[in-house]
Enzyme design. Structure first.
Site, PDB file in Angstrom:
ATOM      1  N   ASP A 197      -4.672  -0.933  -5.506  1.00 46.12           N
ATOM      2  CA  ASP A 197      -3.295  -0.634  -5.094  1.00 46.12           C
ATOM      3  C   ASP A 197      -2.295  -1.727  -5.470  1.00 46.12           C
ATOM      4  O   ASP A 197      -1.158  -1.446  -5.804  1.00 46.12           O
ATOM      5  CB  ASP A 197      -3.184  -0.281  -3.602  1.00 46.12           C
ATOM      6  N   HIS A 198      -2.740  -3.007  -5.411  1.00 48.63           N
ATOM      7  CA  HIS A 198      -1.841  -4.123  -5.736  1.00 48.63           C
ATOM      8  C   HIS A 198      -2.661  -5.396  -5.783  1.00 48.63           C
ATOM      9  O   HIS A 198      -3.862  -5.388  -5.506  1.00 48.63           O
ATOM     10  CB  HIS A 198      -0.705  -4.239  -4.714  1.00 48.63           C
ATOM     11  N   HIS A 209      -8.778  -6.952   2.275  1.00 52.57           N
ATOM     12  CA  HIS A 209      -7.356  -7.181   2.560  1.00 52.57           C
ATOM     13  C   HIS A 209      -7.143  -8.632   2.984  1.00 52.57           C
ATOM     14  O   HIS A 209      -7.929  -9.188   3.742  1.00 52.57           O
ATOM     15  CB  HIS A 209      -6.897  -6.224   3.672  1.00 52.57           C
ATOM     16  N   THR A 247       0.824  -1.218   0.000  1.00 42.82           N
ATOM     17  CA  THR A 247       0.000   0.000   0.000  1.00 42.82           C
ATOM     18  C   THR A 247       0.854   1.263   0.000  1.00 42.82           C
ATOM     19  O   THR A 247       0.575   2.218  -0.723  1.00 42.82           O
ATOM     20  CB  THR A 247      -0.935   0.030   1.222  1.00 42.82           C
TER      21      THR A 247
HETATM   22  C1  GP9 Z   1      -3.361  -0.619   6.588  1.00 44.37           C
HETATM   23  C2  GP9 Z   1      -3.396  -0.817   5.139  1.00 44.37           C
HETATM   24  C3  GP9 Z   1      -2.778  -2.097   4.633  1.00 44.37           C
HETATM   25  O1  GP9 Z   1      -3.465   0.676   7.092  1.00 44.37           O
HETATM   26  O2  GP9 Z   1      -3.311   0.294   4.353  1.00 44.37           O
HETATM   27  O3  GP9 Z   1      -1.634  -1.983   3.879  1.00 44.37           O
HETATM   28  P1  GP9 Z   1      -1.040  -3.208   3.015  1.00 44.37           P
HETATM   29  O4  GP9 Z   1      -0.891  -4.383   3.946  1.00 44.37           O
HETATM   30  O5  GP9 Z   1      -1.993  -3.494   1.907  1.00 44.37           O
HETATM   31  O6  GP9 Z   1       0.273  -2.720   2.518  1.00 44.37           O
HETATM   32 MN    MN Z   2      -2.779  -2.548   0.209  1.00 43.65          MN
END
Ligand code: GP9
Ligand code: MN
Length: 427
Positions: A257-258, A198, A82
């Site tokens: 984002d990914h 997530h 992220t």
């Molecule tokens: C937590 C979130 C997760 O605040 O933005 O980040 P990631 O694990 O996807 O890098």
């Molecule tokens: Mn992320």
């Protein structure tokens, strides 16, 4: 030192492009809302499971006449996940080869990020996220980037049932954010970072409104459920935006984002996508994520140009009519003519419309066939490899050498971090 900055500027002079005059300034003076779709891969768009669309609201936006959608847009994150995505999206700088640059350099470095640039053009700027402000060092990095406000869990109602996994559930988060949004002076630039979709995709029973997939891989099968829930939160948010009357003067940008499903789950991906072979080439192709720009009156359509997160900022600034050819950005406006269409991945692999590189293997991007390179092709890929290495190493120099100390466009006012405070006042 400052001579390194000079070489970077010299290099960038050769890669920056003039904006597309048909689109430049089309969103001038409008609010900009950027919605971060956590772990959201492009294949979810129009994907069906159990006879249902998994993401009907995002599908509608993707196909809308007023949406510019990009079908060959890739995430380019490394281990910073992220944080790397945020770095690219708002600075057009790559994340680092190892670790999150936001943590390592976010507090101390000089940046010329989207919020600071837009602030100086009269926008109010705010970031929203339903996790603690310290995660990925956002509370410090956002000051360096010039965010006026950072609404984290410090500003959101606390209730155990509102939380799941890394943070506040998207539906609650989006509506709580909307409450703050409608009170911001306009025009505003706001970024909303969702989080429910997530890994490993847990979700409370009441919000599970599509069955899990049946690959048998536990960390894959919940993905459609949390993606479906995220999609519903987007549907509700867009309905709110319309009801509030703000939709008409707002440009909404969506990005994934990914990946959600990593290269360790190729078997499950083969089942999910119905592909017989899901190997390294397929895995590279599935690094596509959504990038969609929606605005009333925007001449939309699905664009096939190849690009990635590094290209988002120049695209957004050009649409907003903010002249930015003198800023330090490694990407190219996705709407510009003569784009290089090379998508570097953080590990040095790449995708172009012709070639896909994974490790030391090359594939034909169009049909996935492994290539035994001819001499002419060898020359092609050598040029591309050079470009990729130059981009990554110059970008790394900017961050690790804090090179933006030595340069700023004339019109840009340096960000003074001590001017920012995200602590909530009592009472
Ligand atoms: C937590 C979130 C997760 O605040 O933005 O980040 P990631 O694990 O996807 O890098
Ligand atoms: Mn992320």
């Amino acid at each position: 030192d400052s001579s390194d900055m000079k070489s970077v500027l010299k290099y960038l002079k050769t890669s920056r492009l003039a904006p597309n005059s048909q689109y430049f300034g089309k969103a001038k003076g409008k609010n900009i809302i950027v919605i971060h779709l956590e772990s959201f891969q492009q294949f979810l768009i129009d994907f069906k499971w159990d006879g249902q669309e998994v993401t009907p609201n995002l599908n509608k936006i993707y196909h809308d006449n007023n949406t510019l959608s990009f079908s060959n847009f890739f995430h380019q994150v490394g281990t910073g996940k992220t944080a790397d995505a945020e770095m690219m999206m708002e600075n057009s700088l790559f994340g680092l080869p190892e670790g999150p640059a936001m943590v390592q350099y976010g507090t101390t470095n000089t940046f010329q990020a989207a919020p600071a640039i837009l602030d100086q053009k009269g926008y109010t700027t705010a970031a929203f996220h339903g996790d603690v402000p310290s995660f990925w060092n956002r509370e410090n990095t956002y000051k360096s980037w010039g965010y006026d406000f950072f609404f984290s869990t410090n500003y959101l109602p606390k209730k155990a049932s509102y939380m799941e996994n890394y943070g506040m559930k998207d539906k609650i988060f989006m509506m709580e954010s909307a409450n703050y949004l409608q009170r911001l002076p306009q025009p505003f630039y706001a970024k909303l970072i969702t989080v429910t979709n997530h890994y490993p995709y847990p979700l409370d029973k009441a919000n599970q409104t599509i069955p899990k997939t049946d690959t048998g891989d536990n960390t894959v099968d919940g993905y459609v459920q949390t993606a479906h829930y995220l999609d519903q939160s987007i549907g509700e948010f867009m309905a709110w935006l319309k009801d509030s009357g703000m939709e008409k003067n707002t440009m909404v940008v969506f990005y994934g984002d990914h990946y959600g499903i990593s290269a360790n789950h190729k078997k499950a991906m083969a089942k999910l996508t119905g592909k017989e072979n899901f190997g390294n080439y397929e895995n590279a192709m599935y690094q596509r994520v959504p990038f969609m720009i929606h605005m009333d009156g925007l001449q939309g359509g699905v664009k096939t140009t190849y690009g990635g997160e590094i290209d988002a900022l120049p695209t957004i600034l050009d649409l907003a009519g903010v002249q930015n050819t003198d800023t330090v950005q490694f990407g190219q406006d996705l709407l510009a003519d003569n784009r290089n269409q090379i998508v570097p991945f953080r590990n040095g692999d790449f995708v172009t419309p012709q070639y896909t590189k994974v490790g030391s293997t090359y594939y034909n991007t169009q049909d996935g066939k492994q290539l035994k390179l001819t001499d002419a092709q060898k020359q092609d890929v050598e040029k591309i490899n050079n470009h990729v290495q130059t981009q990554l190493s110059f970008s790394d120099k900017v961050i690790t050498g804090d090179l933006l100390r030595f340069y700023k466009p004339d019109w840009f006012k340096k960000v003074v971090k001590s001017d920012y405070n995200y602590n909530r006042k009592k009472g």
